[in-house]
Each structure stands twice: as C-alpha cells, then as structure tokens.
Design an enzyme around this catalytic site. Structure first.
Site, PDB file in Angstrom:
ATOM      1  N   CYS A 321       0.810  -1.225   0.000  1.00  0.00           N
ATOM      2  CA  CYS A 321       0.000   0.000   0.000  1.00  0.00           C
ATOM      3  C   CYS A 321       0.839   1.268   0.000  1.00  0.00           C
ATOM      4  O   CYS A 321       0.284   2.376  -0.040  1.00  0.00           O
ATOM      5  CB  CYS A 321      -0.937  -0.003   1.206  1.00  0.00           C
ATOM      6  SG  CYS A 321      -1.974  -1.487   1.256  1.00  0.00           S
ATOM      7  N   HIS A 461      -2.313   8.239   6.303  1.00  0.00           N
ATOM      8  CA  HIS A 461      -2.578   6.922   5.733  1.00  0.00           C
ATOM      9  C   HIS A 461      -3.873   6.359   6.313  1.00  0.00           C
ATOM     10  O   HIS A 461      -4.665   5.764   5.579  1.00  0.00           O
ATOM     11  CB  HIS A 461      -1.401   5.993   6.034  1.00  0.00           C
ATOM     12  CG  HIS A 461      -1.561   4.611   5.501  1.00  0.00           C
ATOM     13  ND1 HIS A 461      -1.607   4.337   4.157  1.00  0.00           N
ATOM     14  CD2 HIS A 461      -1.695   3.403   6.132  1.00  0.00           C
ATOM     15  CE1 HIS A 461      -1.747   3.033   3.970  1.00  0.00           C
ATOM     16  NE2 HIS A 461      -1.808   2.452   5.149  1.00  0.00           N
ATOM     17  N   GLU A 472      -0.108   5.788  13.862  1.00  0.00           N
ATOM     18  CA  GLU A 472       0.259   6.890  12.982  1.00  0.00           C
ATOM     19  C   GLU A 472      -0.029   8.229  13.651  1.00  0.00           C
ATOM     20  O   GLU A 472       0.783   9.164  13.578  1.00  0.00           O
ATOM     21  CB  GLU A 472      -0.503   6.797  11.659  1.00  0.00           C
ATOM     22  CG  GLU A 472      -0.146   7.918  10.680  1.00  0.00           C
ATOM     23  CD  GLU A 472      -0.956   7.895   9.408  1.00  0.00           C
ATOM     24  OE1 GLU A 472      -0.602   8.633   8.470  1.00  0.00           O
ATOM     25  OE2 GLU A 472      -1.955   7.141   9.347  1.00  0.00           O
ATOM     26  N   LYS A 492      -9.336   8.088   2.937  1.00  0.00           N
ATOM     27  CA  LYS A 492      -9.901   6.740   2.930  1.00  0.00           C
ATOM     28  C   LYS A 492     -11.254   6.664   3.634  1.00  0.00           C
ATOM     29  O   LYS A 492     -11.988   5.688   3.454  1.00  0.00           O
ATOM     30  CB  LYS A 492      -8.922   5.767   3.588  1.00  0.00           C
ATOM     31  CG  LYS A 492      -7.622   5.581   2.830  1.00  0.00           C
ATOM     32  CD  LYS A 492      -6.714   4.579   3.521  1.00  0.00           C
ATOM     33  CE  LYS A 492      -5.394   4.413   2.770  1.00  0.00           C
ATOM     34  NZ  LYS A 492      -4.532   5.597   2.880  1.00  0.00           N
ATOM     35  N   HIS A 497      -9.736   2.013   0.919  1.00  0.00           N
ATOM     36  CA  HIS A 497      -8.288   1.856   0.756  1.00  0.00           C
ATOM     37  C   HIS A 497      -8.003   1.313  -0.634  1.00  0.00           C
ATOM     38  O   HIS A 497      -8.316   0.159  -0.937  1.00  0.00           O
ATOM     39  CB  HIS A 497      -7.765   0.901   1.823  1.00  0.00           C
ATOM     40  CG  HIS A 497      -6.282   0.840   1.914  1.00  0.00           C
ATOM     41  ND1 HIS A 497      -5.439   1.513   1.048  1.00  0.00           N
ATOM     42  CD2 HIS A 497      -5.460   0.166   2.774  1.00  0.00           C
ATOM     43  CE1 HIS A 497      -4.190   1.260   1.370  1.00  0.00           C
ATOM     44  NE2 HIS A 497      -4.172   0.451   2.418  1.00  0.00           N
ATOM     45  N   PHE A 557       1.939  -3.379   3.924  1.00  0.00           N
ATOM     46  CA  PHE A 557       2.309  -4.686   4.469  1.00  0.00           C
ATOM     47  C   PHE A 557       3.804  -4.933   4.205  1.00  0.00           C
ATOM     48  O   PHE A 557       4.311  -4.640   3.118  1.00  0.00           O
ATOM     49  CB  PHE A 557       1.495  -5.794   3.803  1.00  0.00           C
ATOM     50  CG  PHE A 557       0.086  -5.935   4.337  1.00  0.00           C
ATOM     51  CD1 PHE A 557      -0.397  -5.100   5.330  1.00  0.00           C
ATOM     52  CD2 PHE A 557      -0.754  -6.921   3.848  1.00  0.00           C
ATOM     53  CE1 PHE A 557      -1.691  -5.229   5.824  1.00  0.00           C
ATOM     54  CE2 PHE A 557      -2.056  -7.071   4.329  1.00  0.00           C
ATOM     55  CZ  PHE A 557      -2.522  -6.225   5.313  1.00  0.00           C
TER      56      PHE A 557
END
Length: 570
Positions: A321, A461, A472, A492, A497, A557
């Site tokens: 991502c 994010h 975050e 998002k 996403h 990931f």
C-alpha cells in the site's frame, strides 16, 4: 661546507623551507630559539644516512624567513611537536627568499638542500638522487600553488520538481476536480459490491468503481484484453497529460528520451491471472496468451510508455500500500538528478474480485458493516472494525521547473521531497512504538530541508484499523504536535483503501488542497479515540487552511513506510 642530499627526508625539508608560518602559529614559534632549533635539526638530520646539512645553510634559510616574516620558518616549525610542526609549516605557500635565490642552479655541479653549490664532483648515484629531489621539489611547488589546486566540484543548483497535471480514476469520480469536490462535500464512494456475487463473504462492500469507460483513452482491442488495473492506469495517465496541457503539438516538441513513466501496482493483474488459472483447469490451450505480461505489475507503466513513445526511465515499484509514494519519490529523483525532465508517476490497483476480497477477508482486515456501507470506513473512531477495499488509479505529472515554465505549463504545487523506511517488525502490523514512521518523517524533512514547524497539513494513511490509526496519529503528534495550525484528515474515510493506488490518489487530493485552500472532512468520526485531539483532526465539514507544507503518508504490508511533501509553488 655543504653536502648533497641522498635521503627522502629532503622532500619534506624542501616543502617545509618553502613555508611561511601562519599567524595562528606565530605565538608558538616565538617560544623556540633559533640556535636550539638549529642544533635539534642538525642532530636529527645527521642520524639519517647520507644526509648532511650545513649549519650555514640552515642559518641562511632561517634568517631569510625571519627577516621576511618576523618569525622562524623551517627551523621554528621543528620546535613544535616535530612532525606536526613540520606539517603545519607546510600549509603556507610562499618559499623563503634563499630558496628562490639558490635553488636548482645546475645539477651538474651538485645540489645542496637549500641551493648552496659544491665544487665536489658527484657520482652517478648522487646525480640520480639529486634529479629525483629536483622532480619532487618541482611537484611540491606545483602542489603548493593555490591557483592550480581544484579539490571541489563546482556547485550546481538543484533542479526543482513541480506538479503540472493530475489524473484519477476513483469511486468518487474520474476527474480531479469532480473527485475533490465530492471529498469536500463529504460524499462517500463506498457501496455494495456489484461486479460479482459476494453473498458468501462476510464482507460485501467496497469502494467499487461502478461506471468506467476507456473510450477515447485506450485502444478498443487492448481494452478487451487487459486487466482493469492496467486500464485504470492508462486512462488516469492520459487524463493527467490532458490536464497538464500536453497536446499533440506539445508532445511532438518533447524530448521523449527525457520523459519517463513510473507507475506501480501492489496487486497487478489479479483478474487476468485468476482467469488463466480457471482456463488451466480445462487445458493450457485455453489460457490467454497475454496472461503473463498482463498480470505483471510493470506492464501498465510499460504499455503507457509504448503508447506515448517515451523512452526515459520506465519501471514500476511494488511495496504493497506504499507503492504510489515510492513511485512518486523515485520519479522525482530522476528529475532532480537530471535523468529526466518529465515523469508520469503514481499507482493503480483493481483487486475487488473474489480472490482479492477473499484474501483480505482471510486476513481479518476488512470491515463487515454491510448494512451501512457509507459508515464502514471510520478512521480514528472507536467503533471501526477494519478497512474497506477500494480500487482505482492516480497519476501525477512531475516536471522540472524550468522545463515547465518554458512550455507555459500550469503549476499546481511543488514537490519538495520525501523518504522511505522499514519497520522491520511484522508482516502486517505496524511497529507498536511507531518507530519506523517517526524515522521516515524525520528523514523526509531532512531530505527536503523543511522544518517541522512549516508542516501544517497531513493527509494521513489512516485506513480505519484499530492498530494502524492510533500508531500513525501518535507518530504525527510526536513530530508536529507543537504546531497549533496542524490539521489531519483521511481520504480513505470516503473512498476506502485503494491499496497500491492509495498514495497517488491521496497525493492528488493533497495537491488539490493546496490549489483550493480547502481541506476535506473526516467522515464517520462520531466517537473519537480517547487519545485523539479533535482540534488536530478535521471535523465533519471541510475547513479552510492556508497550507504551508503538506505531508502525505503511505504505509504497506511488510513494514514499508513512505512520506512525501508538497508545498505551494513560489
């Protein structure tokens, strides 16, 4: 009486004799007497086999240096810490007058250390030694000539990178202005999946693109064969060019060897690959001959370059991502290094198919709020239960500033820089202390020369997962919490996403925020986490903000962290 020199020590002594002590050393030189210095040097030199220097020669050089400079020259330098003193004396560049008057007056008649001549006939061995000393002295004189020393490369002004066009394919629209206006209105692009029957899955919602056409952007034959991730990419790329004013006329004038494409994908052509597996169950003869090239993540970027004839840097990056941010920063670096003048950069993904949905369901990462899709993606809200899949593409035109100005391009924003790090912790979970994120932000600021006080907007994010959102947020507060103007939001919350395309679409949103002066709301933030300051998060309505520097984060990931920075062009 003087004697010829047959030791390598002579080279150092010649260099030292040529020196003039600096003002910094003068106080130290005063502590040593000329007589003691001569004796000390004489004892040292006599220890060397075949090396004899007359005291009269030493006196001549020392006296000359003293008369010219007010301090002892070579002799005084030896009064210091021996070798260090000699090296210090060698740092000045002016030889003593005695050296000028006597040096190299005919090697055939002998050569003394400081230019005195001898009537003694020298043998062949001595002549060779003298010639070597002559060459060394001449080399030393050249090396000590300031005008001839070049130790640094000439400074060159760093090439600046600007954004001159954007293109998107998203659940909220396929035009950057339409897309961003929907974000400002708080509209949601998340709905029930219609592309396939997903009643068997516990998650049946996504940020799915309902209507999409490649007409006018992609050749019909390619549209029938290619995977949707590639079609989204090609369309968004072509729309970015149109938005950037790259007409046919402008295209013909571009140096195509200095134009490149760097658009990545996290998942690649999953549909093409899945269909090939199903065909293989019958026979390999039923397989699509394009299944391999159309499934690879690089092929969309390659096909776009083929269509445009752009022969500059061309490849794709796949870092889950964080893919888009990696592509954008690497594309900008090609421009900064002078390898390209224009780059198409971004990402694309189309993973809303049974195998994609099933894979993320198996990870237990998706929201199951099927009864109310528009409320499913809720970053920083205590009732969140996972992220929502999305699909689409985002592409930016990155261009060297002077190149953009020369062709009269619209400049939307300036790209300042960014950075990457790795958590090196877990395949899917973020580091519990947010260490990698903080390091990435700090490196991005250092690389771009931006102070943390100037960053007042962050497109986070924030995917709507319990672990990721807070980690975050705390990292951002640690880095920018002292800035009272700081505002955070998550795109998002309205589109889900988009995996490898997320960073590029959010970069477009960030550029739009800079252009318009409006930042979009965080929808579904009804019950904020206890540790979250609502003065920092954008509320349920759009807010006016004079953006100084904007930060866009993407994490993937594997522990991939990426941060990129934009600012208004000035």
């Amino acid at each position: 009486m003087t004697y010829s020199v047959t030791s390598p020590l002579c080279t150092w002594l010649v260099a030292a004799c040529m020196s003039v002590p600096t003002d910094k050393d003068s106080s130290f030189f005063k502590t040593c007497s000329s007589l003691n210095s001569q004796r000390r040097l004489s004892r040292y030199v006599r220890r060397k086999r075949g090396v004899v220097v007359s005291s009269s020669s030493l006196s001549a050089c020392n006296n000359t240096s003293s008369s010219n400079n007010g301090e002892g020259g070579l002799i005084s330098s030896f009064c210091g810490s021996s070798f260090q003193g000699l090296m210090t004396s060698c740092l000045a560049f002016e030889p003593c007058q005695e050296y000028y008057n006597n040096s190299y007056k005919g090697l055939s008649n002998g050569f003394s250390l400081f230019g005195s001549r001898t009537s003694k006939v020298i043998n062949r061995k001595q002549r060779r030694s003298n010639q070597a000393v002559h060459a060394a002295g001449k080399a030393m004189a050249v090396a000590l000539e300031p005008a001839r020393v070049t130790t640094k490369k000439p400074l060159t002004k760093q090439r600046r990178v600007v954004v001159t066009g954007t293109g998107v394919v998203t659940p909220l629209g396929h035009d950057p202005d339409v897309f961003y206006n929907n974000l400002l209105d708080g509209a949601s692009g998340i709905s029930e999946i219609e592309a396939f029957d997903c009643t068997q899955f516990p998650t049946r919602i996504a940020g799915e693109i309902k209507s999409f056409s490649t007409d006018g952007w992609v050749a019909p034959k390619l549209s029938k064969r290619a995977d949707k991730f590639m079609l989204y990419m090609l369309t968004a790329g072509k729309k970015a060019l149109a938005d950037g004013g790259i007409t046919d006329e402008v295209m013909n004038e571009l140096d195509k060897a200095r134009c490149g494409v760097l658009i990545g994908s996290a998942m690649g052509g999953m549909k093409v690959f899945h269909d090939a597996i199903e065909a293989l169950r019958v026979s390999y003869k039923k397989m699509n001959p394009f299944c391999v090239p159309f499934a690879t993540t690089n092929m969309g970027s390659a096909m776009l370059a083929m269509d445009l004839g752009w022969m500059g840097p061309n490849y794709s990056i796949s870092t889950a991502c964080a893919t888009s941010n990696f592509c954008i920063l690497n594309a900008a670096n090609h421009i900064i290094r002078g390898e390209a003048d224009m780059m198409l950069a971004g990402g694309s993904d189309a993973a809303i198919i049974p195998i994609g949905l099933g894979g993320f369901v198996a990870c237990r990462a998706l929201s199951q709020r099927n009864s109310d899709p528009t409320k499913a993606s809720r970053p920083w809200d205590t009732t969140r239960d996972g992220f929502v899949m999305g699909e689409g593409a985002g592409v930016l035109i990155l261009e060297e500033l002077e190149h953009a100005k020369k062709r009269g391009a619209k400049i939307y924003a300036e790209f300042l820089g960014g950075s990457f790090t790795c958590d090196a912790y877990h395949m899917t979970e973020p580091h519990p202390e947010g260490t990698g994120v903080v390091l990435c932000i700090e490196k991005a600021l250092a690389q771009s020369g931006v102070s943390r006080e100037d960053v007042n907007y962050v497109n986070a994010h924030a995917t709507s997962t319990p672990a990721g959102d807070l980690k975050e947020y705390k990292a951002l507060i640690q880095c920018f919490g002292q800035n009272p103007e700081l505002k955070l939001n998550s795109t998002k919350s309205m589109i889900g996403h988009l995996l490898g395309a997320a960073g590029a679409v959010e970069a477009v949103a960030t550029v739009q925020a800079i252009r318009t002066g409006w930042i979009h709301p965080n929808v579904n933030l009804e019950s904020p986490d206890e540790d979250v300051d609502m003065n920092v998060l954008v509320g349920s309505k759009k807010e006016r903000l004079d953006i100084k520097v904007a930060l866009s984060n993407s994490f993937g990931f594997g522990g991939h962290n990426s941060c990129i920075l934009f600012a208004p062009y000035k």
